[in-house]
Design a protein around this motif. Sequence first.
Motif, mmCIF file in Angstrom:
data_model
loop_
_atom_site.group_PDB
_atom_site.id
_atom_site.type_symbol
_atom_site.label_atom_id
_atom_site.label_comp_id
_atom_site.label_asym_id
_atom_site.label_seq_id
_atom_site.Cartn_x
_atom_site.Cartn_y
_atom_site.Cartn_z
ATOM 1 N N LEU A 129 -14.150 2.321 -5.506
ATOM 2 C CA LEU A 129 -14.449 1.127 -4.733
ATOM 3 C C LEU A 129 -12.874 0.384 -4.132
ATOM 4 O O LEU A 129 -13.419 -0.563 -3.611
ATOM 5 C CB LEU A 129 -14.839 0.126 -5.764
ATOM 6 C CG LEU A 129 -16.188 0.506 -6.228
ATOM 7 C CD1 LEU A 129 -17.119 -0.169 -7.159
ATOM 8 C CD2 LEU A 129 -17.597 0.546 -4.676
ATOM 9 N N ALA A 130 -11.940 0.424 -4.710
ATOM 10 C CA ALA A 130 -10.888 -0.320 -4.349
ATOM 11 C C ALA A 130 -10.558 0.328 -2.861
ATOM 12 O O ALA A 130 -10.343 0.081 -1.946
ATOM 13 C CB ALA A 130 -9.762 0.415 -4.785
ATOM 14 N N ASP A 131 -10.993 1.719 -2.070
ATOM 15 C CA ASP A 131 -10.422 2.886 -0.876
ATOM 16 C C ASP A 131 -12.023 1.631 0.079
ATOM 17 O O ASP A 131 -12.257 1.399 1.130
ATOM 18 C CB ASP A 131 -11.262 3.619 -1.309
ATOM 19 C CG ASP A 131 -10.146 4.702 -2.108
ATOM 20 O OD1 ASP A 131 -8.583 4.845 -1.185
ATOM 21 O OD2 ASP A 131 -10.150 4.865 -2.694
ATOM 22 N N VAL A 132 -13.068 1.635 -0.811
ATOM 23 C CA VAL A 132 -14.333 0.902 -0.449
ATOM 24 C C VAL A 132 -14.467 0.003 -0.337
ATOM 25 O O VAL A 132 -13.873 -0.291 1.511
ATOM 26 C CB VAL A 132 -15.500 1.134 -0.695
ATOM 27 C CG1 VAL A 132 -16.977 0.374 -0.386
ATOM 28 C CG2 VAL A 132 -16.361 2.265 -1.219
ATOM 29 N N GLY B 278 -2.442 8.136 -4.586
ATOM 30 C CA GLY B 278 -2.721 9.797 -3.508
ATOM 31 C C GLY B 278 -3.425 10.743 -4.507
ATOM 32 O O GLY B 278 -3.751 10.448 -5.670
ATOM 33 N N PRO B 279 -4.548 10.930 -3.308
ATOM 34 C CA PRO B 279 -4.574 10.461 -2.574
ATOM 35 C C PRO B 279 -5.658 9.444 -1.984
ATOM 36 O O PRO B 279 -5.384 9.146 -0.552
ATOM 37 C CB PRO B 279 -5.241 11.557 -1.895
ATOM 38 C CG PRO B 279 -6.210 12.570 -3.030
ATOM 39 C CD PRO B 279 -5.334 12.329 -3.947
ATOM 40 N N TYR B 280 -6.105 8.739 -2.858
ATOM 41 C CA TYR B 280 -6.637 7.900 -2.379
ATOM 42 C C TYR B 280 -6.159 7.168 -3.504
ATOM 43 O O TYR B 280 -5.081 7.010 -3.743
ATOM 44 C CB TYR B 280 -8.085 8.285 -3.149
ATOM 45 C CG TYR B 280 -9.047 8.492 -2.342
ATOM 46 C CD1 TYR B 280 -9.562 8.838 -0.868
ATOM 47 C CD2 TYR B 280 -9.190 10.230 -3.020
ATOM 48 C CE1 TYR B 280 -10.038 9.764 -0.682
ATOM 49 C CE2 TYR B 280 -10.110 11.023 -1.987
ATOM 50 C CZ TYR B 280 -11.017 10.634 -1.088
ATOM 51 O OH TYR B 280 -11.417 11.260 -0.523
ATOM 52 N N LEU B 281 -6.364 5.370 -3.141
ATOM 53 C CA LEU B 281 -5.514 4.388 -3.757
ATOM 54 C C LEU B 281 -5.322 4.281 -5.558
ATOM 55 O O LEU B 281 -4.131 4.050 -5.767
ATOM 56 C CB LEU B 281 -6.248 2.839 -3.337
ATOM 57 C CG LEU B 281 -6.359 2.254 -1.823
ATOM 58 C CD1 LEU B 281 -7.413 1.143 -1.629
ATOM 59 C CD2 LEU B 281 -4.669 2.529 -1.409
ATOM 60 N N VAL B 282 -6.202 5.337 -5.930
ATOM 61 C CA VAL B 282 -5.872 4.674 -7.544
ATOM 62 C C VAL B 282 -5.955 6.233 -8.187
ATOM 63 O O VAL B 282 -5.741 6.904 -9.007
ATOM 64 C CB VAL B 282 -6.884 4.464 -8.366
ATOM 65 C CG1 VAL B 282 -7.196 2.303 -7.944
ATOM 66 C CG2 VAL B 282 -8.263 4.570 -8.252
ATOM 67 N N GLY B 283 -6.099 7.258 -6.937
ATOM 68 C CA GLY B 283 -5.758 9.298 -7.243
ATOM 69 C C GLY B 283 -6.543 9.549 -7.049
ATOM 70 O O GLY B 283 -6.958 9.502 -5.626
ATOM 71 N N GLU C 108 -1.516 8.210 6.270
ATOM 72 C CA GLU C 108 -2.295 10.036 5.354
ATOM 73 C C GLU C 108 -3.694 9.651 4.762
ATOM 74 O O GLU C 108 -4.573 9.874 4.983
ATOM 75 C CB GLU C 108 -1.247 10.546 4.668
ATOM 76 C CG GLU C 108 -0.024 11.016 5.539
ATOM 77 C CD GLU C 108 0.570 11.982 4.658
ATOM 78 O OE1 GLU C 108 1.010 11.761 2.998
ATOM 79 O OE2 GLU C 108 1.549 12.530 5.015
ATOM 80 N N TRP C 109 -3.405 8.082 4.022
ATOM 81 C CA TRP C 109 -4.182 7.831 3.572
ATOM 82 C C TRP C 109 -5.680 6.939 4.358
ATOM 83 O O TRP C 109 -7.059 7.603 4.133
ATOM 84 C CB TRP C 109 -4.286 6.476 2.390
ATOM 85 C CG TRP C 109 -5.476 5.711 1.909
ATOM 86 C CD1 TRP C 109 -6.166 6.070 0.794
ATOM 87 C CD2 TRP C 109 -5.337 4.393 2.491
ATOM 88 N NE1 TRP C 109 -7.110 5.344 0.267
ATOM 89 C CE2 TRP C 109 -6.887 4.218 1.911
ATOM 90 C CE3 TRP C 109 -5.263 3.811 3.354
ATOM 91 C CZ2 TRP C 109 -8.236 2.890 1.593
ATOM 92 C CZ3 TRP C 109 -6.380 2.288 3.974
ATOM 93 C CH2 TRP C 109 -6.859 2.694 3.203
ATOM 94 N N LEU C 110 -5.190 6.493 5.543
ATOM 95 C CA LEU C 110 -6.315 6.086 6.085
ATOM 96 C C LEU C 110 -6.519 7.303 6.932
ATOM 97 O O LEU C 110 -7.994 6.966 7.159
ATOM 98 C CB LEU C 110 -4.962 5.002 7.504
ATOM 99 C CG LEU C 110 -6.189 4.049 8.149
ATOM 100 C CD1 LEU C 110 -7.423 2.818 7.693
ATOM 101 C CD2 LEU C 110 -5.607 3.532 9.539
ATOM 102 N N PHE D 125 0.322 -0.802 -0.493
ATOM 103 C CA PHE D 125 -0.157 -0.071 0.099
ATOM 104 C C PHE D 125 1.235 1.064 0.006
ATOM 105 O O PHE D 125 0.441 2.599 -0.311
ATOM 106 C CB PHE D 125 -0.979 -0.060 1.220
ATOM 107 C CG PHE D 125 -2.451 -1.323 1.879
ATOM 108 C CD1 PHE D 125 -3.182 -0.160 0.767
ATOM 109 C CD2 PHE D 125 -1.948 -2.529 1.718
ATOM 110 C CE1 PHE D 125 -4.501 -0.896 0.268
ATOM 111 C CE2 PHE D 125 -3.251 -2.506 0.868
ATOM 112 C CZ PHE D 125 -4.619 -2.548 1.250
ATOM 113 N N GLU D 126 1.980 1.486 0.851
ATOM 114 C CA GLU D 126 2.794 2.213 0.985
ATOM 115 C C GLU D 126 3.073 2.769 -0.337
ATOM 116 O O GLU D 126 3.362 4.068 -0.707
ATOM 117 C CB GLU D 126 3.772 2.850 1.971
ATOM 118 C CG GLU D 126 4.637 3.724 2.030
ATOM 119 C CD GLU D 126 4.033 4.327 3.105
ATOM 120 O OE1 GLU D 126 5.230 5.415 2.793
ATOM 121 O OE2 GLU D 126 3.187 4.798 3.629
#
Length: 302
Positions: A228-231, A218-223, A261-263, A212-213
Amino acid sequence: PKFASFLAHRSFSEVCRAMALHRNRRRLLGVVSVAALAACVAAGFGVAWPRGWVGAPGRPSSAGLGHIARRAAGEVEFYTMDMCPYAQRTWIALEEKGISYSRKLVDFRDETAKAWYKENINPLGKVPSIKDTSDGTVIYESEIINEYLDQKFAGSGPDLMPRDAAGCAAVRIWNNHLNSKLAPAHFTFLMNKDPAKEAEQQKALEEALEYFEKNLVGPYLVGDQFTLADVSALPFFERLTYSLLRFKNYEMPVSLQRLREWLALVNSRPSFIVTKRPDDKLEEVYQKFLDMNYKFGGLNKN
């Protein structure tokens, strides 16, 4: 009263957006605050409503399913168990999209309810499942459900999948990593009672976290887009951070700054706040898992 009724039919996310739109109108904001608190707290946290109020919990059905109607008439029947992370994925998606739904708790200890559910909703006997009451379509498996919701209700709420093929593939790659690497590594490390295996299993967990790191855009998983990746990841990180600190005295390494930071960002979303599970319930569930040596894979494997 009409405005309060309007709020009672809206998701927590929609209420927050309404409050933001009117933040400079003090008189209206006062009405929003009181009505939103009544509507959202009662709906989201099980506070008893006076009989006959819009959004009051419904009576259990003859099939033994606890029915919580968050709105007067739901477009989607959402079948769930209260502490299931996979079901929470779909709950978050419903809130993000602002879709009207009724939340139906499935009691698998009730053989009549279980048999009805397997015959009429999900032959696999798992949650989550949904029934789209507009045409009777039944869908199960959280990731499949969530893509269905995003496509079927494309005009409601934000898009939860990118519009390009590469972006959609990126979402599914994230979900695959979560399902095949992070979730099993977390559970294996948590459940381990053999000191000789502790270091090896902690290393496997941290390798899954380092992915993940290194790879979140950023700021979310795919930009820039919350997808739904974040969900899919949110309920599992909720359980990972709580259970490992409580039962292993373990926290994610401070070196994983981008992940932290994402979390913090995704944990602040209204859709997560309203679906977040109480700490005492998480502790109860994981204590039971530890006591019975629960195996990764859900109820059907235990």
